[in-house]
Motif scaffolding. Structure first.
Motif, PDB file in Angstrom:
ATOM      1  N   THR A  14       0.859  -1.179   0.000  1.00  0.00           N
ATOM      2  CA  THR A  14       0.000   0.000   0.000  1.00  0.00           C
ATOM      3  C   THR A  14       0.895   1.229   0.000  1.00  0.00           C
ATOM      4  OG1 THR A  14      -1.689  -1.209   1.233  1.00  0.00           O
ATOM      5  CG2 THR A  14      -1.881   1.177   1.204  1.00  0.00           C
ATOM      6  N   ASP A  15       0.651   2.131  -0.946  1.00  0.00           N
ATOM      7  CA  ASP A  15       1.486   3.338  -1.028  1.00  0.00           C
ATOM      8  C   ASP A  15       0.942   4.448  -0.126  1.00  0.00           C
ATOM      9  OD1 ASP A  15      -0.630   4.569  -2.398  1.00  0.00           O
ATOM     10  OD2 ASP A  15       0.306   4.342  -4.364  1.00  0.00           O
ATOM     11  N   GLN A  16       1.608   5.594  -0.141  1.00  0.00           N
ATOM     12  CA  GLN A  16       1.236   6.706   0.734  1.00  0.00           C
ATOM     13  C   GLN A  16      -0.139   7.282   0.403  1.00  0.00           C
ATOM     14  OE1 GLN A  16       3.789   6.647  -1.381  1.00  0.00           O
ATOM     15  NE2 GLN A  16       3.916   8.561  -2.547  1.00  0.00           N
ATOM     16  N   ASN A  17      -0.657   7.018  -0.795  1.00  0.00           N
ATOM     17  CA  ASN A  17      -1.997   7.476  -1.180  1.00  0.00           C
ATOM     18  C   ASN A  17      -3.076   6.436  -0.881  1.00  0.00           C
ATOM     19  OD1 ASN A  17      -0.973   9.925  -2.180  1.00  0.00           O
ATOM     20  ND2 ASN A  17      -0.469   8.934  -4.134  1.00  0.00           N
ATOM     21  N   ASN A  18      -2.682   5.410  -0.152  1.00  0.00           N
ATOM     22  CA  ASN A  18      -3.579   4.327   0.255  1.00  0.00           C
ATOM     23  C   ASN A  18      -4.050   3.470  -0.929  1.00  0.00           C
ATOM     24  OD1 ASN A  18      -4.452   3.065   2.570  1.00  0.00           O
ATOM     25  ND2 ASN A  18      -6.507   3.955   2.453  1.00  0.00           N
ATOM     26  N   ASN A  19      -3.243   3.412  -2.007  1.00  0.00           N
ATOM     27  CA  ASN A  19      -3.503   2.527  -3.134  1.00  0.00           C
ATOM     28  C   ASN A  19      -2.805   1.200  -2.875  1.00  0.00           C
ATOM     29  OD1 ASN A  19      -4.892   4.508  -4.700  1.00  0.00           O
ATOM     30  ND2 ASN A  19      -2.910   5.414  -5.199  1.00  0.00           N
ATOM     31  N   THR A  20      -3.530   0.120  -3.016  1.00  0.00           N
ATOM     32  CA  THR A  20      -2.966  -1.204  -2.773  1.00  0.00           C
ATOM     33  C   THR A  20      -2.680  -1.897  -4.100  1.00  0.00           C
ATOM     34  OG1 THR A  20      -4.171  -1.377  -0.698  1.00  0.00           O
ATOM     35  CG2 THR A  20      -3.362  -3.440  -1.654  1.00  0.00           C
ATOM     36  N   VAL A  21      -1.518  -2.549  -4.177  1.00  0.00           N
ATOM     37  CA  VAL A  21      -1.141  -3.331  -5.349  1.00  0.00           C
ATOM     38  C   VAL A  21      -0.824  -4.750  -4.893  1.00  0.00           C
ATOM     39  CG1 VAL A  21       0.540  -3.613  -7.205  1.00  0.00           C
ATOM     40  CG2 VAL A  21      -0.254  -1.333  -6.595  1.00  0.00           C
ATOM     41  N   TYR A  22      -1.430  -5.723  -5.562  1.00  0.00           N
ATOM     42  CA  TYR A  22      -1.196  -7.142  -5.290  1.00  0.00           C
ATOM     43  C   TYR A  22      -0.285  -7.672  -6.391  1.00  0.00           C
ATOM     44  CZ  TYR A  22      -5.254  -6.484  -2.297  1.00  0.00           C
ATOM     45  OH  TYR A  22      -6.113  -6.023  -1.339  1.00  0.00           O
ATOM     46  N   ASP A  75       8.444 -17.444 -16.821  1.00  0.00           N
ATOM     47  CA  ASP A  75       8.257 -16.683 -15.586  1.00  0.00           C
ATOM     48  C   ASP A  75       7.114 -15.690 -15.755  1.00  0.00           C
ATOM     49  OD1 ASP A  75      10.447 -17.882 -14.252  1.00  0.00           O
ATOM     50  OD2 ASP A  75      11.820 -16.494 -15.240  1.00  0.00           O
ATOM     51  N   TYR A  76       6.361 -15.488 -14.664  1.00  0.00           N
ATOM     52  CA  TYR A  76       5.226 -14.578 -14.670  1.00  0.00           C
ATOM     53  C   TYR A  76       5.317 -13.633 -13.484  1.00  0.00           C
ATOM     54  CZ  TYR A  76       3.214 -18.000 -17.798  1.00  0.00           C
ATOM     55  OH  TYR A  76       3.003 -18.835 -18.843  1.00  0.00           O
ATOM     56  N   GLN A  77       4.906 -12.402 -13.698  1.00  0.00           N
ATOM     57  CA  GLN A  77       4.683 -11.464 -12.606  1.00  0.00           C
ATOM     58  C   GLN A  77       3.447 -10.658 -12.991  1.00  0.00           C
ATOM     59  OE1 GLN A  77       7.330  -8.083 -11.610  1.00  0.00           O
ATOM     60  NE2 GLN A  77       7.263  -8.962  -9.544  1.00  0.00           N
ATOM     61  N   LYS A  78       2.411 -10.793 -12.177  1.00  0.00           N
ATOM     62  CA  LYS A  78       1.155 -10.102 -12.456  1.00  0.00           C
ATOM     63  C   LYS A  78       0.846  -9.168 -11.298  1.00  0.00           C
ATOM     64  CE  LYS A  78      -0.531 -13.834 -15.298  1.00  0.00           C
ATOM     65  NZ  LYS A  78      -1.564 -14.812 -15.564  1.00  0.00           N
ATOM     66  N   ARG A  79       0.497  -7.941 -11.647  1.00  0.00           N
ATOM     67  CA  ARG A  79       0.160  -6.928 -10.653  1.00  0.00           C
ATOM     68  C   ARG A  79      -1.287  -6.507 -10.874  1.00  0.00           C
ATOM     69  NH1 ARG A  79       4.544  -4.198  -8.352  1.00  0.00           N
ATOM     70  NH2 ARG A  79       3.443  -2.211  -8.439  1.00  0.00           N
ATOM     71  N   ALA A  80      -2.021  -6.313  -9.770  1.00  0.00           N
ATOM     72  CA  ALA A  80      -3.422  -5.922  -9.876  1.00  0.00           C
ATOM     73  C   ALA A  80      -3.811  -5.051  -8.691  1.00  0.00           C
ATOM     74  CB  ALA A  80      -4.305  -7.164  -9.919  1.00  0.00           C
ATOM     75  N   SER A  81      -4.855  -4.239  -8.873  1.00  0.00           N
ATOM     76  CA  SER A  81      -5.327  -3.371  -7.798  1.00  0.00           C
ATOM     77  C   SER A  81      -6.305  -4.088  -6.872  1.00  0.00           C
ATOM     78  CB  SER A  81      -5.972  -2.115  -8.379  1.00  0.00           C
ATOM     79  OG  SER A  81      -7.039  -2.481  -9.232  1.00  0.00           O
ATOM     80  N   THR A  82      -6.773  -5.265  -7.286  1.00  0.00           N
ATOM     81  CA  THR A  82      -7.616  -6.104  -6.437  1.00  0.00           C
ATOM     82  C   THR A  82      -7.043  -7.523  -6.480  1.00  0.00           C
ATOM     83  OG1 THR A  82      -9.093  -6.643  -8.272  1.00  0.00           O
ATOM     84  CG2 THR A  82      -9.702  -4.748  -6.911  1.00  0.00           C
ATOM     85  N   PRO A  83      -7.308  -8.318  -5.452  1.00  0.00           N
ATOM     86  CA  PRO A  83      -6.777  -9.691  -5.488  1.00  0.00           C
ATOM     87  C   PRO A  83      -7.299 -10.451  -6.704  1.00  0.00           C
ATOM     88  CG  PRO A  83      -7.622  -9.146  -3.307  1.00  0.00           C
ATOM     89  CD  PRO A  83      -8.034  -8.029  -4.223  1.00  0.00           C
ATOM     90  N   LEU A  84      -6.430 -11.245  -7.298  1.00  0.00           N
ATOM     91  CA  LEU A  84      -6.808 -12.045  -8.465  1.00  0.00           C
ATOM     92  C   LEU A  84      -7.362 -13.392  -8.006  1.00  0.00           C
ATOM     93  CD1 LEU A  84      -3.706 -11.455 -10.769  1.00  0.00           C
ATOM     94  CD2 LEU A  84      -5.947 -10.345 -10.902  1.00  0.00           C
ATOM     95  N   SER A  85      -8.359 -13.880  -8.702  1.00  0.00           N
ATOM     96  CA  SER A  85      -8.874 -15.223  -8.438  1.00  0.00           C
ATOM     97  C   SER A  85      -8.003 -16.223  -9.184  1.00  0.00           C
ATOM     98  CB  SER A  85     -10.311 -15.359  -8.924  1.00  0.00           C
ATOM     99  OG  SER A  85     -11.144 -14.475  -8.219  1.00  0.00           O
ATOM    100  N   PRO A  86      -7.648 -17.320  -8.533  1.00  0.00           N
ATOM    101  CA  PRO A  86      -6.828 -18.309  -9.235  1.00  0.00           C
ATOM    102  C   PRO A  86      -7.626 -19.026 -10.322  1.00  0.00           C
ATOM    103  CG  PRO A  86      -7.440 -19.122  -7.069  1.00  0.00           C
ATOM    104  CD  PRO A  86      -7.945 -17.708  -7.163  1.00  0.00           C
ATOM    105  N   VAL A  87      -6.900 -19.440 -11.351  1.00  0.00           N
ATOM    106  CA  VAL A  87      -7.459 -20.257 -12.428  1.00  0.00           C
ATOM    107  C   VAL A  87      -6.819 -21.632 -12.283  1.00  0.00           C
ATOM    108  CG1 VAL A  87      -7.542 -20.582 -14.931  1.00  0.00           C
ATOM    109  CG2 VAL A  87      -7.737 -18.286 -13.957  1.00  0.00           C
TER     110      VAL A  87
END
Length: 113
Positions: A14-22, A75-87
């Protein structure tokens, strides 16, 4: 074909602006079994939908090989603003160099994001 998800990690920042990255990081690794031919492998969910771009297996694994051939990794790296559902990957389609196709179930599902 042996398929595995390796080196999985998950973080939440979570950054200083209260934005969360997963952030989800992992490696998909395939090994060709002895006697397997060259071709491509497409990972599938339970509805037969492709969950990723095909893996290319550039050469046959000799039947005399004492061990599986490979690894063939991505290799994978995925970033999202909400939690991702697994497939769940539950099977794969192997397409030989001559175009023949076969769907094979995995012994256990593999979760990817």
């Amino acid at each position: 074909m042996l398929v595995s998800r390796e080196n999985f990690s998950f973080s939440r920042e979570t950054d200083q602006n209260n934005n969360t990255v997963y952030t989800y990081s992992y490696t998909l690794t395939l090994y060709a079994l002895p006697g397997s031919g060259a071709g491509s492998v497409v990972l599938l969910d339970s509805s037969d939908n492709a969950v990723d771009a095909p893996f290319i297996i550039p050469e046959a694994c000799p039947p005399s090989s004492p061990n599986p051939c490979g690894p063939y990794s991505r290799d994978y790296q995925k970033r999202a603003s909400t939690p991702l559902s697994p497939v769940q990957v539950v099977k794969y389609r192997i397409i030989s160099a001559n175009g023949q196709s076969k769907v094979v179930p995995l012994p256990a599902p593999i979760e990817i994001y």
